[in-house]
Design an enzyme around this catalytic site. Structure first.
Site, PDB file in Angstrom:
ATOM      1  N   ARG A 126      41.320  37.553  38.709  1.00  0.00           N
ATOM      2  CA  ARG A 126      40.737  38.624  39.531  1.00  0.00           C
ATOM      3  C   ARG A 126      39.299  38.274  39.886  1.00  0.00           C
ATOM      4  O   ARG A 126      38.972  38.057  41.052  1.00  0.00           O
ATOM      5  CB  ARG A 126      40.830  39.961  38.785  1.00  0.00           C
ATOM      6  CG  ARG A 126      40.611  41.195  39.664  1.00  0.00           C
ATOM      7  CD  ARG A 126      39.161  41.580  39.807  1.00  0.00           C
ATOM      8  NE  ARG A 126      38.488  41.809  38.542  1.00  0.00           N
ATOM      9  CZ  ARG A 126      37.181  41.947  38.435  1.00  0.00           C
ATOM     10  NH1 ARG A 126      36.396  41.858  39.505  1.00  0.00           N
ATOM     11  NH2 ARG A 126      36.620  42.126  37.252  1.00  0.00           N
ATOM     12  N   ASP A 127      38.425  38.157  38.908  1.00  0.00           N
ATOM     13  CA  ASP A 127      37.024  37.844  39.187  1.00  0.00           C
ATOM     14  C   ASP A 127      36.885  36.448  39.800  1.00  0.00           C
ATOM     15  O   ASP A 127      36.009  36.197  40.635  1.00  0.00           O
ATOM     16  CB  ASP A 127      36.193  37.927  37.905  1.00  0.00           C
ATOM     17  CG  ASP A 127      34.768  38.395  38.154  1.00  0.00           C
ATOM     18  OD1 ASP A 127      34.250  38.149  39.244  1.00  0.00           O
ATOM     19  OD2 ASP A 127      34.188  39.019  37.253  1.00  0.00           O
ATOM     20  N   HIS A 129      31.219  42.823  29.726  1.00  0.00           N
ATOM     21  CA  HIS A 129      31.636  41.809  30.703  1.00  0.00           C
ATOM     22  C   HIS A 129      30.386  41.110  31.203  1.00  0.00           C
ATOM     23  O   HIS A 129      29.514  41.739  31.799  1.00  0.00           O
ATOM     24  CB  HIS A 129      32.375  42.521  31.852  1.00  0.00           C
ATOM     25  CG  HIS A 129      32.722  41.662  33.027  1.00  0.00           C
ATOM     26  ND1 HIS A 129      34.028  41.328  33.330  1.00  0.00           N
ATOM     27  CD2 HIS A 129      31.952  41.130  34.006  1.00  0.00           C
ATOM     28  CE1 HIS A 129      34.032  40.604  34.445  1.00  0.00           C
ATOM     29  NE2 HIS A 129      32.790  40.474  34.871  1.00  0.00           N
ATOM     30  N   HIS A 166      28.078  37.866  33.087  1.00  0.00           N
ATOM     31  CA  HIS A 166      27.968  36.797  34.088  1.00  0.00           C
ATOM     32  C   HIS A 166      26.868  35.841  33.654  1.00  0.00           C
ATOM     33  O   HIS A 166      25.981  36.199  32.880  1.00  0.00           O
ATOM     34  CB  HIS A 166      27.712  37.376  35.481  1.00  0.00           C
ATOM     35  CG  HIS A 166      28.957  37.904  36.134  1.00  0.00           C
ATOM     36  ND1 HIS A 166      29.634  37.214  37.110  1.00  0.00           N
ATOM     37  CD2 HIS A 166      29.660  39.047  35.915  1.00  0.00           C
ATOM     38  CE1 HIS A 166      30.695  37.915  37.485  1.00  0.00           C
ATOM     39  NE2 HIS A 166      30.737  39.031  36.770  1.00  0.00           N
ATOM     40  N   SER A 175      26.877  42.728  36.082  1.00  0.00           N
ATOM     41  CA  SER A 175      27.388  42.226  37.363  1.00  0.00           C
ATOM     42  C   SER A 175      26.500  41.165  37.981  1.00  0.00           C
ATOM     43  O   SER A 175      26.972  40.327  38.754  1.00  0.00           O
ATOM     44  CB  SER A 175      27.540  43.388  38.345  1.00  0.00           C
ATOM     45  OG  SER A 175      28.263  44.453  37.779  1.00  0.00           O
ATOM     46  N   HIS A 186      36.497  35.763  43.652  1.00  0.00           N
ATOM     47  CA  HIS A 186      35.207  35.753  44.351  1.00  0.00           C
ATOM     48  C   HIS A 186      34.743  34.329  44.663  1.00  0.00           C
ATOM     49  O   HIS A 186      34.069  34.091  45.665  1.00  0.00           O
ATOM     50  CB  HIS A 186      34.137  36.446  43.505  1.00  0.00           C
ATOM     51  CG  HIS A 186      34.264  37.924  43.428  1.00  0.00           C
ATOM     52  ND1 HIS A 186      34.150  38.754  44.522  1.00  0.00           N
ATOM     53  CD2 HIS A 186      34.480  38.753  42.360  1.00  0.00           C
ATOM     54  CE1 HIS A 186      34.288  40.015  44.152  1.00  0.00           C
ATOM     55  NE2 HIS A 186      34.496  40.043  42.847  1.00  0.00           N
TER      56      HIS A 186
END
Length: 348
Positions: A22-23, A203, A205, A176, A26
């Protein structure tokens, strides 16, 4: 090997969620195909990764000209991944405004196990209807707060408590923009942990190279669920690197239940089949993290900055000043035009 550093019978259990399918969308303009989804899902399933998340990078119903048209529609992605998973749970992500109740119903028809509903960090109320519907349908539902660096620990705790009231069985925060350092994460996760009695999620990054360290800080502060992607496959500088995080956690005494060799095999498949190259922390990714801007803006910022002959670093810092969030991609053009008009650091 049965777990990441051999058999273990003690230590705190922690659950790993894998949003590579999913991610990671991007990073490849949402163009993953059927064979790619199937190959990685099977490998993650064989490694006993607890949850595999699939879909357009912005979630159910998000395939569009504004944020990118996916190669496959939601039905195709869900069907392919559901068939490939026999051990792992199937997860999906939804942003109110993109995904609708009908999209959730469709996911349920595909026997999805877990639905995550995301909102901006101060707008948990937008998830009320979706979480309530999932609760009534008996589907496991999480509520997560995006761009969480834009809110204080107390604000995040209050918003997470609100999500629990709506029916979420897990709540947490997304870094994010890859903006956090470990003390930032510790403070926020502790505040959330004290405010709720459900699973707490983090989550990360990797814009500033801190995703694994931040995830460990989250675990130590009381998080129960950590997200990570194979080879860090995700927006911009990528996500927490799955095949690094799991053995690090095991060395620290946490139990993930994931098979190390299977996990390493899955990561090799991801690098070979899903991405042209693993994510790297390039100069623009660092600027994105410092500015606190969603990593998924990177490709669009580069495209527009090149066309309008402005410095993409200036675009990112201005987007940060304007507190741009996912879904506001139209601001990139506004910022680039404003910078060009002001003559700020035009490229030769």
């Amino acid at each position: 090997m049965t777990e990441a550093t051999g058999p273990k019978t003690s230590g705190k259990p922690i659950q790993i969620h894998d949003p590579s399918l999913r991610d990671g969308h991007h990073a490849v303009r949402h163009r993953l195909g059927a064979d790619q989804l199937r190959a990685y899902a099977r490998a993650a399933d064989a490694a006993r990764v607890p949850v595999v998340e699939v879909g357009h990078g912005n979630g159910l119903g998000a395939s569009s000209l504004q944020v990118g048209l996916a190669k496959l529609n939601d039905d195709e992605m869900l069907s392919i991944t559901r068939e490939a998973l026999t051990n792992s749970k199937l997860g999906v992500f939804l942003l109110p405004g993109w995904g609708t109740a009908q999209d959730i119903k469709n996911a349920i028809a595909h026997e999805v196990d877990l639905v995550r509903v995301g909102t901006h960090c101060t707008e948990a109320t937008l998830a009320e209807r979706h979480l309530g519907f999932l609760r009534d349908e008996g589907v496991e539902a999480h509520g997560v707060l995006l761009m969480s660096h834009m809110a204080t620990p107390d604000q995040l705790a209050e918003e997470c408590a609100r999500l629990v009231g709506y029916g979420a069985t897990g709540v947490g925060i997304l870094d994010s923009a890859g903006h956090y350092l470990p003390p930032d994460v510790t403070e926020r996760v502790r505040a959330i942990r004290a405010a709720v009695d459900v699973s707490v999620i983090f989550h990360g990054h990797n814009n500033l190279g801190m995703a694994v360290a931040n995830s460990v800080a989250a675990a130590d502060a009381g998080a129960d669920i950590l997200d990570a992607c194979a080879r860090g496959f995700g927006a911009g500088a990528g996500n927490t690197q799955l095949e690094v995080l799991v053995p690090v956690l095991e060395r620290l005494g946490y139990r993930t239940g994931i098979d190390l060799y299977g996990l390493l095999d899955a990561a090799d498949i991801a690098e070979r089949e899903l991405m042209p190259a693993p994510p790297t922390i390039d100069s623009l990714s660092v600027v994105s993290g410092l500015a606190g801007v969603f990593s998924g803006f990177k490709t669009r910022v580069l495209d527009i900055s090149t066309r309008e002959n402005v410095d993409p670093r200036d675009v990112f810092f201005e987007l940060g000043r304007r507190q741009a969030v996912a879904g506001q991609e139209d601001l990139i053009m506004d910022v680039a035009l404003a910078l060009r008009g002001a003559g700020i650091r035009d490229k030769p």
